[in-house]
Design a protein around this motif. Structure first.
Motif, PDB file in Angstrom:
ATOM      1  N   LEU A 107       0.657  -1.331  -0.082  1.00  0.00           N
ATOM      2  CA  LEU A 107       0.255  -0.132  -0.135  1.00  0.00           C
ATOM      3  C   LEU A 107       1.064   1.143   0.158  1.00  0.00           C
ATOM      4  CD1 LEU A 107      -2.638  -1.257   2.254  1.00  0.00           C
ATOM      5  CD2 LEU A 107      -3.394  -0.139  -0.197  1.00  0.00           C
ATOM      6  N   MET A 108       2.024   1.307   0.338  1.00  0.00           N
ATOM      7  CA  MET A 108       3.276   2.240   0.635  1.00  0.00           C
ATOM      8  C   MET A 108       3.982   2.612  -0.643  1.00  0.00           C
ATOM      9  SD  MET A 108       3.651   1.560   4.980  1.00  0.00           S
ATOM     10  CE  MET A 108       4.738   3.329   5.026  1.00  0.00           C
ATOM     11  N   GLY A 109       4.015   1.552  -1.570  1.00  0.00           N
ATOM     12  CA  GLY A 109       4.358   1.666  -2.742  1.00  0.00           C
ATOM     13  C   GLY A 109       6.148   0.998  -2.488  1.00  0.00           C
ATOM     14  N   ARG A 110       6.220   0.355  -1.227  1.00  0.00           N
ATOM     15  CA  ARG A 110       7.993   0.512  -1.503  1.00  0.00           C
ATOM     16  C   ARG A 110       7.325  -1.322  -2.230  1.00  0.00           C
ATOM     17  NH1 ARG A 110       7.739   1.834   4.938  1.00  0.00           N
ATOM     18  NH2 ARG A 110       9.687   0.558   4.809  1.00  0.00           N
ATOM     19  N   GLN A 111       7.900  -1.334  -3.155  1.00  0.00           N
ATOM     20  CA  GLN A 111       7.672  -2.428  -3.649  1.00  0.00           C
ATOM     21  C   GLN A 111       8.260  -3.354  -3.721  1.00  0.00           C
ATOM     22  OE1 GLN A 111       5.061  -3.044  -5.456  1.00  0.00           O
ATOM     23  NE2 GLN A 111       5.108  -5.049  -6.601  1.00  0.00           N
ATOM     24  N   GLU A 112       9.979  -2.731  -3.496  1.00  0.00           N
ATOM     25  CA  GLU A 112      10.479  -4.584  -3.136  1.00  0.00           C
ATOM     26  C   GLU A 112      11.131  -4.568  -2.275  1.00  0.00           C
ATOM     27  OE1 GLU A 112      14.661  -2.269  -4.555  1.00  0.00           O
ATOM     28  OE2 GLU A 112      13.932  -1.705  -6.695  1.00  0.00           O
ATOM     29  N   GLU A 113      10.480  -4.305  -1.101  1.00  0.00           N
ATOM     30  CA  GLU A 113      10.750  -4.489  -0.133  1.00  0.00           C
ATOM     31  C   GLU A 113       9.326  -5.383   0.082  1.00  0.00           C
ATOM     32  OE1 GLU A 113      11.040  -1.768   3.641  1.00  0.00           O
ATOM     33  OE2 GLU A 113      11.207  -0.231   1.984  1.00  0.00           O
ATOM     34  N   ALA A 114       7.809  -5.280   0.062  1.00  0.00           N
ATOM     35  CA  ALA A 114       7.006  -5.578  -0.414  1.00  0.00           C
ATOM     36  C   ALA A 114       7.764  -7.516  -1.185  1.00  0.00           C
ATOM     37  CB  ALA A 114       6.287  -5.133  -1.127  1.00  0.00           C
ATOM     38  N   ARG A 115       8.591  -6.926  -2.362  1.00  0.00           N
ATOM     39  CA  ARG A 115       8.610  -8.323  -2.945  1.00  0.00           C
ATOM     40  C   ARG A 115       9.612  -9.444  -1.985  1.00  0.00           C
ATOM     41  NH1 ARG A 115       8.259  -9.884  -8.359  1.00  0.00           N
ATOM     42  NH2 ARG A 115       8.676 -11.808  -7.246  1.00  0.00           N
ATOM     43  N   GLU A 116      10.277  -8.312  -1.129  1.00  0.00           N
ATOM     44  CA  GLU A 116      11.265  -9.394  -0.069  1.00  0.00           C
ATOM     45  C   GLU A 116      10.471 -10.591   0.334  1.00  0.00           C
ATOM     46  OE1 GLU A 116      14.413  -6.836   1.163  1.00  0.00           O
ATOM     47  OE2 GLU A 116      15.289  -6.310  -0.587  1.00  0.00           O
ATOM     48  N   TRP A 117       9.773  -9.366   1.408  1.00  0.00           N
ATOM     49  CA  TRP A 117       8.922 -10.102   2.945  1.00  0.00           C
ATOM     50  C   TRP A 117       8.056 -11.324   1.993  1.00  0.00           C
ATOM     51  CZ3 TRP A 117      10.378 -10.353   7.634  1.00  0.00           C
ATOM     52  CH2 TRP A 117      11.151  -8.943   8.290  1.00  0.00           C
TER      53      TRP A 117
END
Length: 761
Positions: free
Chosen positions: A552-562
């Motif tokens: 939701l916050m647009g932090r795409q790379e972090e989201a993919r890792e998690w």
């Protein structure tokens, strides 16, 4: 010098009209016939006003109650050729009446803030108001004496003839009697002469006799002094001020109050006290506003030769609140050479001079009463708690006793009560929390009740976002700061089960209310805490929520890792967690435009949900909610693949599932996506799209869901563009982009920026 005198007029007009300096400057400009820019130049002593302008300024100053001294100086420094005639016209002959009084010199050089309360006090002192006594109450250090002295000195100047002000009453005598026992200075708390002996009624009679030159009062027998003092006060219009009545011993206090209540109407009596006293005329003094507090800090710093920036003043206010004594004390410490951080810490210290001076005596009065645990219970809540919550946490079984003791705390001005809630000033809370730490047995028991109360509250009003979810979620919003403090305490004290219970009950509210950073900070503790305890389901659920928030916050790379970690963990955490992880990976892939791969992950999630249900511990509603969400995402993905027929079919299934379980938010999101299908179809029903979007937007606005409102506006912009309404499309897209930015949804905001660029082509 003329400039500073005009500045005095500006602030007098602003205070009287209850406006700002800008409005006062406009008033001066209108009265003199010049522009506001010219008035600003006068305030900087360039140029000097003409003789005619000086006369108009004097006339305006007189109408706003400026003193004769001010007019004399303005005319003298302005070099007016006929100053005496101008003064005579407006102020009359300079005749000063001798008014007997014993007012102490004010401890301030300029009265700042509380102009509304000052106006109210002067109004009550008017002979047209047949009320007495006038009671001014508030906690120690809040400025009761300052307020009363300012009013008394204004009355004195009018009474002497120094100032002509129809709004300020005049008196023939002013008597000030203080029962104050201690004073606070930058060097500490000092005892005042005679304070330890205790104030008595005879001291009141003695002061009346001295000021009015009525020695027969003192010479009379004790039983006759009462009537003689009353007669002496009634012989002229008298203002009688009794300061710090709460320090008088109780028996003597009752006698003094009986005497004051027996005074004739012509005598105006004002009482200041930390303890609330019933009267028909009461002024309750609270802390200064932020603007007033910063003004006071900067003024005191300038007067004391202390270097203080507006930013430092704001920090002092945020730490100390708006209690004038604490603010002045901090400046006093800086004047002695202390840095601002040290001065701030010393002024705020729970066992420091300020806290002890303001609260020690009041707290001592209740230490053997149920009000004492109630006071400590109030301090445990960072935000205004409900009365019932405080009574429960304090451990009082009898609600009636609890209500009576809360009234006692309010009478002592240790708390404020409004709308069945308690409020405590920041400095009071610092002091009371120190009291709490000195009562470890009570604190341990109270913390247990405090945690249990909030767990039950969260479970009652939290949970899934069902139909009209804004109603129960509004209750959580009211208590959110308190709920957050409980979770943080539980995390600090390794209270896993309680922290988990509150998190599970409130996470949907927090996610929809934009408390994303709070949720992320909780997950930083909760995920490893669940792992240490072998709680695989909670750990996987937490990982999925973290991915969702980062998405939701647009932090795409972090989201993919998690998301990869969440998928790996979900293999041993139940079908729902695994299906949820698949859904999130599908959503992330959609953003990266890997649409076919995204659709495969979403289908995998749906397939998992349609497997054997017996192995699941979760309820049927959770399964159906996730199924509705995944089908809606699949419809979204099919739209992007331009497979509009299958998209419409899938979205209708999702809509039916959401309606069947009463999931309002999913229904609205799916409705919005169905509208998008109609917009993108070559022969789409644009009227139906408009109806769907308008209906969804109206419902979203009714329940206060700004995220849904933003999505509605986003696709209403697409609809307007399809209909050739370019200006309307640009306006709606801009509004949607602004909303997404405010919500912290940066990816959506960036998408809208690109759309705006396309609309402008």
């Amino acid at each position: 010098m003329v400039g500073s005198l005009i500045n005095e007029l500006v602030y007098q007009i602003a205070a009287r009209d209850r406006t700002g300096p800008g409005a006062a400057v406009r008033r001066i400009a209108q009265h003199t016939g010049y522009s506001e820019a010219t008035v600003y130049r006068w305030r900087r002593n360039q140029p000097r006003p003409s003789a005619e302008t000086l006369e108009r300024l004097v006339q305006l100053g007189w109408s706003y109650g400026m003193e004769r001294r001010w007019a004399e100086q303005l005319l003298r420094y302005g070099q007016h050729p006929n100053a005496a005639e101008v003064l005579l016209e407006h102020y009359g002959p300079a005749q000063i009446r001798q008014i007997p009084h014993n007012l102490p010199p004010p401890a301030y050089s300029q009265f700042i803030g509380k102009n509304k309360e000052l106006s109210r006090l002067l109004e009550l002192l008017s002979p047209t108001k047949a009320v007495h006594p006038i009671v001014v109450d508030g906690i120690g250090g809040v400025g009761k004496t300052t307020l009363v002295l300012e009013a008394a000195y204004r009355c004195l100047r009018v009474s002497r003839g120094e100032v002509v002000d129809p709004q300020t009453p005049s008196f023939d005598a002013i008597i000030f009697i203080s029962a104050k026992q201690r004073a606070l200075t930058p060097y500490g708390i000092t005892s005042l002469p005679g304070g330890e002996a205790g104030f008595q009624l005879r001291h009141l009679f003695r002061e009346i006799a001295l000021v009015l030159n009525r020695h027969d009062i003192r010479r009379a027998k004790p039983d006759k002094q009462w009537e003689k003092a009353k007669d002496a006060l009634a012989n002229q219009r008298t203002l009688l001020i009794v300061d710090n009545l709460e320090t008088v011993p109780e028996s003597e206090r009752e006698a003094i109050l009986q005497f004051i209540f027996s005074l004739p109407v012509g005598v105006k009596a004002v009482i200041t006290t930390r303890e609330r006293i019933y009267s028909h005329a009461q002024i309750q003094l609270s802390e200064l506003s932020e603007e007033e507090a910063i003004e006071l800090l900067l003024h005191e710093a300038g007067r004391s030769g202390v270097s203080l920036t507006p930013q430092e003043a704001q920090r002092l206010y945020q730490r100390l609140g708006g209690i004038p004594m604490a603010l002045v004390y901090a400046i006093g410490q800086m004047a002695l050479g202390a840095p601002v951080d040290f001065a701030m810490a010393k002024a705020a210290a729970p066992q420091g001079d300020v806290a002890r001076f303001c609260f020690e005596e009041s707290v001592r009065l209740i230490q053997d009463r149920p009000a004492y645990p109630l006071l400590m219970a109030v301090a445990m809540f960072p935000k205004r708690p409900l009365d019932e919550a405080v009574i429960h946490v304090a451990g009082l079984a009898d609600n009636l006793v609890g209500q009576e003791e809360l009234v006692r705390l309010a009478k002592l001005n240790l708390i404020e009560r409004k709308d069945r809630r308690c409020r405590m000033l920041p400095l009071t809370r610092e002091y009371v929390l120190a009291e709490l730490s000195r009562n470890p047995n009570f604190e341990q028991e109270a913390r247990e009740r405090w945690v249990k109360w909030h767990v039950q509250l969260a479970q009652r009003w939290g949970g899934p976002d069902r139909e009209n979810y804004h109603i129960p979620f509004a209750r959580l919003r009211e208590e959110w700061e308190n709920i957050r403090s409980v979770v943080e305490w539980c995390m600090e004290n390794e209270r896993y089960e309680e922290a988990k219970s509150i998190w599970m009950a409130t996470m949907r509210f927090a996610r929809l209310d934009g408390e994303w950073e709070t949720l992320l900070s909780w997950l930083e503790w909760l995920i490893p805490a669940a792992e240490r305890r072998g709680d695989q389901r909670t750990m996987a659920y937490g990982l999925n929520l973290k991915v969702r928030l980062l998405y939701l916050m647009g932090r795409q790379e972090e989201a993919r890792e998690w998301a990869e970690q969440a998928w790996h963990m979900s293999s041993s955490a139940g079908t729902l967690n695994r299906a949820s992880a698949a859904r999130l990976i599908g959503c992330l892939l959609m953003r990266e435009n890997h649409l076919k791969e995204a659709l495969d992950w979403l289908r995998q999630g749906l397939h998992l949900l349609e497997g054997d249900e017996k192995e699941e511990e979760e309820g049927e509603e959770d399964r159906r909610r996730l199924r509705a969400a995944i089908m809606s995402h699949m419809g979204e993905c099919l739209i992007q693949l331009q497979e509009l027929g299958p998209a419409k079919e899938m979205l209708r299934k999702a809509l039916g599932e959401a309606e069947a379980i009463g999931w309002q938010r999913s229904r609205l999101i799916t409705q919005i996506r169905l509208a998008l299908v109609a917009i993108q179809e070559p022969a789409g029903d644009l009227n139906e799209a408009e109806r769907l979007l308008l209906s969804a937007r109206q419902e979203a606005e009714r329940i206060g869901d700004q995220e849904l409102v933003a999505f509605c506006k986003r696709f209403q912009a697409d609809l307007a563009m399809r209909k050739g309404e370019k200006d309307q499309a640009q306006q709606l897209a801009y509004e949607a982009m602004t909303l997404f930015q405010q919500l912290g949804m940066e990816w959506e905001a960036d998408m809208l920026r690109r759309s705006l660029e396309l609309y402008e082509l």
